[in-house]
Design an enzyme around this catalytic site. Structure first.
Site, mmCIF file in Angstrom:
data_model
loop_
_atom_site.group_PDB
_atom_site.id
_atom_site.type_symbol
_atom_site.label_atom_id
_atom_site.label_comp_id
_atom_site.label_asym_id
_atom_site.label_seq_id
_atom_site.Cartn_x
_atom_site.Cartn_y
_atom_site.Cartn_z
ATOM 1 N N GLN A 1 9.613 73.146 -47.752
ATOM 2 C CA GLN A 1 9.225 73.793 -48.506
ATOM 3 C C GLN A 1 9.713 73.513 -50.149
ATOM 4 O O GLN A 1 10.933 73.528 -50.340
ATOM 5 C CB GLN A 1 9.490 75.320 -48.485
ATOM 6 C CG GLN A 1 8.600 75.982 -47.155
ATOM 7 C CD GLN A 1 8.599 77.494 -47.062
ATOM 8 O OE1 GLN A 1 8.261 77.978 -46.160
ATOM 9 N NE2 GLN A 1 9.377 77.990 -47.708
ATOM 10 N N HIS B 1 4.338 80.131 -48.998
ATOM 11 C CA HIS B 1 5.187 81.007 -48.410
ATOM 12 C C HIS B 1 5.414 82.184 -49.337
ATOM 13 O O HIS B 1 6.167 82.324 -50.103
ATOM 14 C CB HIS B 1 6.759 80.414 -48.473
ATOM 15 C CG HIS B 1 7.559 81.493 -47.495
ATOM 16 N ND1 HIS B 1 9.012 80.837 -47.314
ATOM 17 C CD2 HIS B 1 7.524 82.523 -47.222
ATOM 18 C CE1 HIS B 1 9.614 81.846 -46.481
ATOM 19 N NE2 HIS B 1 8.691 82.951 -46.334
ATOM 20 N N ARG C 1 9.279 81.316 -39.487
ATOM 21 C CA ARG C 1 9.902 80.006 -40.061
ATOM 22 C C ARG C 1 9.111 78.951 -39.511
ATOM 23 O O ARG C 1 8.477 78.862 -38.327
ATOM 24 C CB ARG C 1 11.271 79.590 -39.894
ATOM 25 C CG ARG C 1 12.212 80.542 -40.607
ATOM 26 C CD ARG C 1 12.257 80.430 -42.061
ATOM 27 N NE ARG C 1 13.158 81.411 -42.890
ATOM 28 C CZ ARG C 1 12.615 82.265 -43.406
ATOM 29 N NH1 ARG C 1 11.446 82.992 -43.499
ATOM 30 N NH2 ARG C 1 13.732 83.224 -44.226
ATOM 31 N N ASN D 1 11.788 93.048 -47.281
ATOM 32 C CA ASN D 1 10.671 92.809 -47.125
ATOM 33 C C ASN D 1 9.855 92.818 -45.995
ATOM 34 O O ASN D 1 8.833 92.318 -45.662
ATOM 35 C CB ASN D 1 10.274 91.501 -48.117
ATOM 36 C CG ASN D 1 11.101 90.294 -47.418
ATOM 37 O OD1 ASN D 1 11.718 90.499 -46.072
ATOM 38 N ND2 ASN D 1 11.225 89.000 -47.924
#
Ligand SMILES: *[C@@H]1O[C@H](CO)[C@@H](O)[C@H](O)[C@H]1NC(C)=O
Length: 363
Positions: free
Chosen positions: A287, A311, A258, A119
């Site tokens: 998260q 996210h 992050r 990704n």
């Protein structure tokens, strides 16, 4: 073998879009394939809090698959409980939710693999988008339109061009470099990067980027800063009040790496005071982020102070196809006994860091 899969739940969205593979409903598309070989798959989103499924099922799972988007935190306690665990697969990139050092130091033969590269383009695109959203003051402009108002000046007074800005990346690996490649066409004044190692000369020349050895010097020069380094002991809390004070006043900061690389309260305070004109990104120190997380509502007199999303940058539908396939490849390689993994995917092999380069990256 028992395979435990931790993903976010998509509810009705899963039926809306079968290509949404990275959710508990669609299970990366691996259930039938695993079951046809006699394996058991347990899929859940319930990873935190009392009586969660992750704690319950990790005890006798052979393989655990997690993602950075809805991270199943693989802590020391969980590693100790996981009596049969042999393989941890990260469907995506970034294994900081796993206590890698603990596995490496213990005598457990657990391998950790990610789908490297799956990704990087998705995240790089999100970075460039977030820069534009912040610099061009998009969010307040769009909200004004949705409200039914029209006040060009209110938006224009905080709107800039990306052209002729100094743009810096902290970390210039697979994602950081792709960000620089994409920024070339915006005619920046300068592209700078900070990394523990220099890019090859041709790569530097291709994007016209200059390496700056001293982080504070880099930050003092940049109008826009993007963070593209992994989270580890050396980067945790790196962007705190002290370091943010070394940035140019009114700079924009983009973090899709992050959340824990930044100190949440310090960023919110810097946005509030205008030390940061804006902060945007999609990663959070916890998260899902709690409802009262300071990054949800932080704002300042520059209307474009906040460009946060959940996210999502690395989980576009295109990326999901790639990390679902990459996860299947890793499983196939393990289950067949060949363990002919792609070298770049391996973080720990049978309980130990495999490459010196990775260890160095952690410094
Ligand atoms: C990993 O474990 C080895 C010993 O097995 C040790 O020498 C090394 O320092 C460890 N690496 C890290 C990053 O903890």
């Amino acid at each position: 073998m028992k395979v435990l899969l931790i993903l976010y739940s998509a509810g009705k969205h899963a039926a809306d879009e079968p290509k949404l593979l990275g959710c508990t409903e669609n299970e990366l598309g691996i259930r039938k394939w695993l079951e046809s070989q006699g394996h058991t798959l347990v899929t859940t989103s319930h990873k935190d809090g009392p009586n969660n499924d992750l704690d319950k099922h990790i005890v006798d799972s052979d393989i655990v698959i997690t993602t950075p988007f809805h991270p199943g935190y693989i802590t020391k306690e969980r590693i100790d409980k996981a009596k049969k665990l042999k393989l941890l697969v990260v469907a995506g990139v970034g294994s900081d939710h796993i206590d890698l050092d603990y596995i490496n130091k213990s005598d457990k033969k657990i391998s950790v693999l990610e789908v490297t590269g799956s990704n990087v383009v998705s995240v790089a695109e999100h970075v460039v988008m977030t820069m534009l959203v912040l610099v061009r003051n998009f969010v307040p402009a769009h909200e004004m339109i949705m409200r039914g108002d029209w006040d060009v000046a209110e938006v224009a007074k905080d709107t800039y061009d990306l052209e002729n800005k100094v743009i810096a990346t902290v970390g210039c690996g697979r994602i950081g470099y792709r960000v620089l490649e994409r920024l070339v066409s915006f005619n920046p004044k300068e592209l700078l990067y900070y990394d523990y190692q220099a890019l090859p000369k041709e790569a530097e020349e291709k994007v016209g980027a200059k390496r700056v050895i001293d982080l504070e010097e880099l930050l003092g020069k940049a109008d826009v800063v993007t963070i593209n380094c992994p989270l580890h002991d050396g980067t945790k809390g790196l962007f705190n009040k002290q370091l943010i004070s070394k940035m140019k006043k009114g700079a924009w900061l983009v973090n899709t790496a992050r959340g824990a690389i930044c100190v949440a309260e310090d960023v919110a305070e810097a946005v509030q005071s205008g030390q940061l004109r804006g902060y945007g990104g999609d990663v959070w120190n916890v998260q899902p982020a709690p409802k009262d997380h300071p990054w949800r509502k932080m704002a300042n007199k520059y209307h474009a102070g906040n460009a946060m999303t959940p996210h999502v940058s690395g989980t576009s539908l295109d990326a999901q196809i790639r990390y679902a396939q990459g996860t299947k490849d890793i499983l196939e390689s393990f289950l067949s006994g060949k363990k002919d993994y792609k070298q770049k995917d391996v973080i720990l092999l049978d309980g130990h860091y495999i490459t010196k380069a990775y260890g160095e990256h952690k410094k």
